[in-house]
Design an enzyme around this catalytic site. Structure first.
Site, PDB file in Angstrom:
ATOM      1  N   ASP A 217       0.408   5.070   1.941  1.00 50.04           N
ATOM      2  CA  ASP A 217      -0.463   5.642   2.967  1.00 50.04           C
ATOM      3  C   ASP A 217      -1.293   6.803   2.426  1.00 50.04           C
ATOM      4  OD1 ASP A 217       0.798   3.910   4.758  1.00 50.04           O
ATOM      5  OD2 ASP A 217       2.266   5.418   5.356  1.00 50.04           O
TER       6      ASP A 217
ATOM      7  N   HIS B 153       4.835   0.354   0.295  1.00 49.53           N
ATOM      8  CA  HIS B 153       5.577  -0.406   1.307  1.00 49.53           C
ATOM      9  C   HIS B 153       4.729  -1.566   1.826  1.00 49.53           C
ATOM     10  CE1 HIS B 153       3.613   2.973   3.424  1.00 49.53           C
ATOM     11  NE2 HIS B 153       3.502   2.154   4.451  1.00 49.53           N
TER      12      HIS B 153
ATOM     13  N   ARG C 165       5.356   6.101  14.288  1.00 48.03           N
ATOM     14  CA  ARG C 165       5.224   6.669  12.937  1.00 48.03           C
ATOM     15  C   ARG C 165       4.662   8.086  12.990  1.00 48.03           C
ATOM     16  NH1 ARG C 165       1.190   4.163   8.472  1.00 48.03           N
ATOM     17  NH2 ARG C 165      -0.015   6.052   8.870  1.00 48.03           N
TER      18      ARG C 165
ATOM     19  N   HIS D 196       0.846  -1.199   0.000  1.00 47.09           N
ATOM     20  CA  HIS D 196       0.000   0.000   0.000  1.00 47.09           C
ATOM     21  C   HIS D 196       0.874   1.239   0.000  1.00 47.09           C
ATOM     22  CE1 HIS D 196       1.104  -0.548   4.223  1.00 47.09           C
ATOM     23  NE2 HIS D 196       0.816   0.730   4.427  1.00 47.09           N
TER      24      HIS D 196
HETATM   25  C1  SIN Z   1       3.097   1.002   7.771  1.00 47.63           C
HETATM   26  O1  SIN Z   1       2.515   0.416   6.867  1.00 47.63           O
HETATM   27  O2  SIN Z   1       2.990   2.204   7.953  1.00 47.63           O
HETATM   28  C2  SIN Z   1       3.980   0.212   8.709  1.00 47.63           C
HETATM   29  C3  SIN Z   1       5.209  -0.296   8.066  1.00 47.63           C
HETATM   30  C4  SIN Z   1       6.031  -1.123   9.004  1.00 47.63           C
HETATM   31  O3  SIN Z   1       5.636  -1.340  10.149  1.00 47.63           O
HETATM   32  O4  SIN Z   1       7.087  -1.581   8.607  1.00 47.63           O
END
Ligand code: SIN
Length: 278
Positions: free
Chosen positions: A103, A253, A268, A101
């Site tokens: 974000d 990612h 995050r 995906h």
């Molecule tokens: C995410 O998708 O924001 C998380 C990525 C991760 O935990 O590596």
């Protein structure tokens, strides 16, 4: 550590750069900030190691790159609404982000990127994959590029955050706020690098605008398997103190869920972006 000893070197062939010689707990010099931003928008994601950041320093770092988007759906670090928790406890089997995906594509003005900081990592596993949407676009045939040039796609938050998800416990919240639908060009011109990038993703894209789901599925499926060809992907192995800063307009990612019985705790912070155009 001074910010003027910074070095940037490519990580994967198509995506990613490792940046060394910078202490992210300190205010960045203008030249360090510009170099990080340049590496981010050209390489799609930048990686730093061995950083010691308090929540306040993490927030200050994110603010060097734009306004912070306070996430509607993620639980947050105690006392820090700006810091979304990306956590998996030893007893939990599902992780956050365990599918390709980018974000916030469901927002009319999608977030520019996120700074993900590793606080606790499993003894092995828990890597994150990044794929270059510049490389994915550039490798398409001229014929398909022409077809995609006229298309827009519909993205939504509803099917992902709009209901309680089994196995996610209290990690997501505010299902009633999952009302975002957005239409974006299928191929964007990156607002900073000027390069074209594929801008559909398996997480949030529903269909091509004006097409049915059924009509959209074959072409979207083709693009999704094309976009993660190994030569477009880089796999990042985390340690406590690692930080990845990715550009949502240039990458996808995928958080690999291969560390059952272990804890992984990431902080995050997401930075606001700008409208996207073809
Ligand atoms: C995410 O998708 O924001 C998380 C990525 C991760 O935990 O590596």
């Amino acid at each position: 550590m001074l910010n003027n000893a910074m070095t940037v070197r490519p990580a994967g062939a198509a995506v990613g750069a490792e940046i060394t010689g910078v202490d992210l707990s300190q205010a960045l010099s203008e030249s360090a900030r510009n170099s990080i931003r340049h590496a981010l928008v050209t390489r799609g994601v930048v990686f730093f190691r061995d950083q010691q950041l308090t929540p306040e320093q993490h927030i200050a770092l994110a603010r060097e790159f734009g306004d912070i988007n306070v996430n509607r759906f993620f639980s947050h670090a105690d006392g820090y609404p700006e810091i979304a928790l990306v956590v998996k406890e030893p007893h939990q089997t599902k992780n956050i982000g365990g599918g390709w995906h980018t974000d916030h594509s469901y927002d009319t003005v999608p977030a520019m990127g996120s700074l993900l900081y590793a606080r606790e990592t499993p003894p092995a596993g828990g890597d994150t994959l990044f794929a270059s949407m510049y490389a994915a676009y550039e490798a398409l045939s001229d014929g398909l590029k022409q077809t995609l040039a006229g298309l827009r796609a519909v993205h939504s938050s509803r099917h992902v955050f709009g209901q309680k998800r089994a196995g996610m416990e209290d990690r997501f919240r505010n299902e009633h706020l999952a009302t975002q639908d957005a239409v974006h060009p299928v191929v964007i011109t990156h607002p900073e690098s000027g390069r074209k990038a594929l801008y559909v993703n398996p997480g949030f894209t529903l269909r091509f605008d004006g097409w049915t789901d059924e009509e959209s599925k074959p072409l979207l499926s083709y693009l999704y398997q094309h976009a993660v060809r190994p030569e477009f992907v880089y796999r990042f192995a985390w340690q406590p103190g690692s930080l990845a800063f990715w550009d949502n307009r240039a990458t996808w990612h995928y958080a690999v869920n291969d560390y059952q019985g272990e804890r992984r705790l990431m902080h995050r912070i997401t930075v606001e972006g700008c409208p996207l155009a073809a």
